[in-house]
Scaffold this active site. Sequence first.
Site, PDB file in Angstrom:
ATOM      1  N   GLU A  75       0.834  -1.194   0.000  1.00  0.00           N
ATOM      2  CA  GLU A  75       0.000   0.000   0.000  1.00  0.00           C
ATOM      3  C   GLU A  75       0.873   1.251   0.000  1.00  0.00           C
ATOM      4  OE1 GLU A  75      -2.465   1.589  -0.542  1.00  0.00           O
ATOM      5  OE2 GLU A  75      -4.300   0.928   0.411  1.00  0.00           O
ATOM      6  N   ASP A  76       0.324   2.321  -0.542  1.00  0.00           N
ATOM      7  CA  ASP A  76       1.022   3.601  -0.496  1.00  0.00           C
ATOM      8  C   ASP A  76       0.838   4.240   0.883  1.00  0.00           C
ATOM      9  OD1 ASP A  76      -1.702   3.884  -0.953  1.00  0.00           O
ATOM     10  OD2 ASP A  76      -1.501   5.425  -2.487  1.00  0.00           O
ATOM     11  N   ASP A  79      -4.627   5.158   5.994  1.00  0.00           N
ATOM     12  CA  ASP A  79      -5.240   6.316   6.650  1.00  0.00           C
ATOM     13  C   ASP A  79      -6.346   5.829   7.587  1.00  0.00           C
ATOM     14  OD1 ASP A  79      -6.170   8.775   7.377  1.00  0.00           O
ATOM     15  OD2 ASP A  79      -6.909   9.361   5.404  1.00  0.00           O
ATOM     16  N   PHE A 128      -2.717  16.035   4.345  1.00  0.00           N
ATOM     17  CA  PHE A 128      -2.898  15.459   3.017  1.00  0.00           C
ATOM     18  C   PHE A 128      -1.591  15.595   2.249  1.00  0.00           C
ATOM     19  CE2 PHE A 128      -4.244  14.983  -1.325  1.00  0.00           C
ATOM     20  CZ  PHE A 128      -5.128  13.924  -1.221  1.00  0.00           C
ATOM     21  N   ARG A 141       1.204  12.344  -8.917  1.00  0.00           N
ATOM     22  CA  ARG A 141       1.679  10.983  -8.671  1.00  0.00           C
ATOM     23  C   ARG A 141       3.131  10.818  -9.116  1.00  0.00           C
ATOM     24  NH1 ARG A 141      -2.764   7.720  -7.349  1.00  0.00           N
ATOM     25  NH2 ARG A 141      -4.695   8.105  -8.483  1.00  0.00           N
TER      26      ARG A 141
HETATM   27  P1  IMP Z   1      -7.915   4.525   3.945  1.00  0.00           P
HETATM   28  O1  IMP Z   1      -8.900   3.538   3.360  1.00  0.00           O
HETATM   29  O2  IMP Z   1      -8.587   5.669   4.653  1.00  0.00           O
HETATM   30  O3  IMP Z   1      -6.819   3.882   4.757  1.00  0.00           O
HETATM   31  O4  IMP Z   1      -7.269   5.310   2.750  1.00  0.00           O
HETATM   32  C1  IMP Z   1      -6.358   4.766   1.915  1.00  0.00           C
HETATM   33  C2  IMP Z   1      -6.421   5.468   0.568  1.00  0.00           C
HETATM   34  O5  IMP Z   1      -6.872   6.826   0.680  1.00  0.00           O
HETATM   35  C3  IMP Z   1      -5.021   5.541   0.018  1.00  0.00           C
HETATM   36  O6  IMP Z   1      -4.698   4.376  -0.700  1.00  0.00           O
HETATM   37  C4  IMP Z   1      -5.080   6.782  -0.821  1.00  0.00           C
HETATM   38  O7  IMP Z   1      -5.583   6.468  -2.096  1.00  0.00           O
HETATM   39  C5  IMP Z   1      -6.073   7.688  -0.098  1.00  0.00           C
HETATM   40  N1  IMP Z   1      -5.384   8.676   0.791  1.00  0.00           N
HETATM   41  C6  IMP Z   1      -5.414   8.730   2.142  1.00  0.00           C
HETATM   42  N2  IMP Z   1      -4.667   9.758   2.611  1.00  0.00           N
HETATM   43  C7  IMP Z   1      -4.140  10.362   1.512  1.00  0.00           C
HETATM   44  C8  IMP Z   1      -3.250  11.499   1.340  1.00  0.00           C
HETATM   45  O8  IMP Z   1      -2.758  12.163   2.276  1.00  0.00           O
HETATM   46  N3  IMP Z   1      -2.930  11.809   0.049  1.00  0.00           N
HETATM   47  C9  IMP Z   1      -3.409  11.110  -1.026  1.00  0.00           C
HETATM   48  N4  IMP Z   1      -4.222  10.056  -0.902  1.00  0.00           N
HETATM   49  C10 IMP Z   1      -4.593   9.676   0.353  1.00  0.00           C
HETATM   50 MG    MG Z   2      -3.626   3.121  -1.836  1.00  0.00          MG
END
Ligand code: IMP
Ligand code: MG
Length: 156
Positions: A75-76, A79, A128, A141
Amino acid sequence: MQPDNVEGDLAHVLLTEEQISDRIAELAAEIDEAYQGRDLLLVGVLNGAVMVMADLARALSIHANMDWMAILIVEDILDSGLTLSWLLKNLRSRKPASLEIFTLLRKPDAVKVDVEPRYVGFDIPNEFVVGYGLDYAQRYRNLRCVGTLSPHVYSS
Ligand code: IMP
Ligand code: MG
């Protein structure tokens, strides 16, 4: 008119290209050791994980196969954890030998959910961020670093 410049829109660089590649090399060495002699399947979560997936795969020395043996989700950013908890449930039902998570970045809210990554590149503040695969409106990206955006980007 000024030519477009992705880096010019950053307010603050959080992680440089060098910091990211050094950390990925460190974690790749750990993964090499942990998965020695096993068939490893890397599952990258698109679109954001495209950069970290490519760099992690090339930093590994072991074979990364397409098999249902040991799965490592790449994963990148973690959150809220909602994306990953869905994916974990889905993959678990296929009964892999092991299922672990590698995330390049982790935000503070991630501790609230039941998603425990085995490998974490960097813990970052609740801001963010863009770059190294992460986007804002599908842009940024292709930045080599990770940073926050200047306010003018959100207001224009
Ligand atoms: P989660 O499901 O809330 O854990 O979010 C994961 C996804 O939300 C990531 O794979 C990103 O695509 C997006 N995301 C969450 N925070 C950021 C951020 O700070 N910048 C860009 N994308 C984010
Ligand atoms: Mg992601």
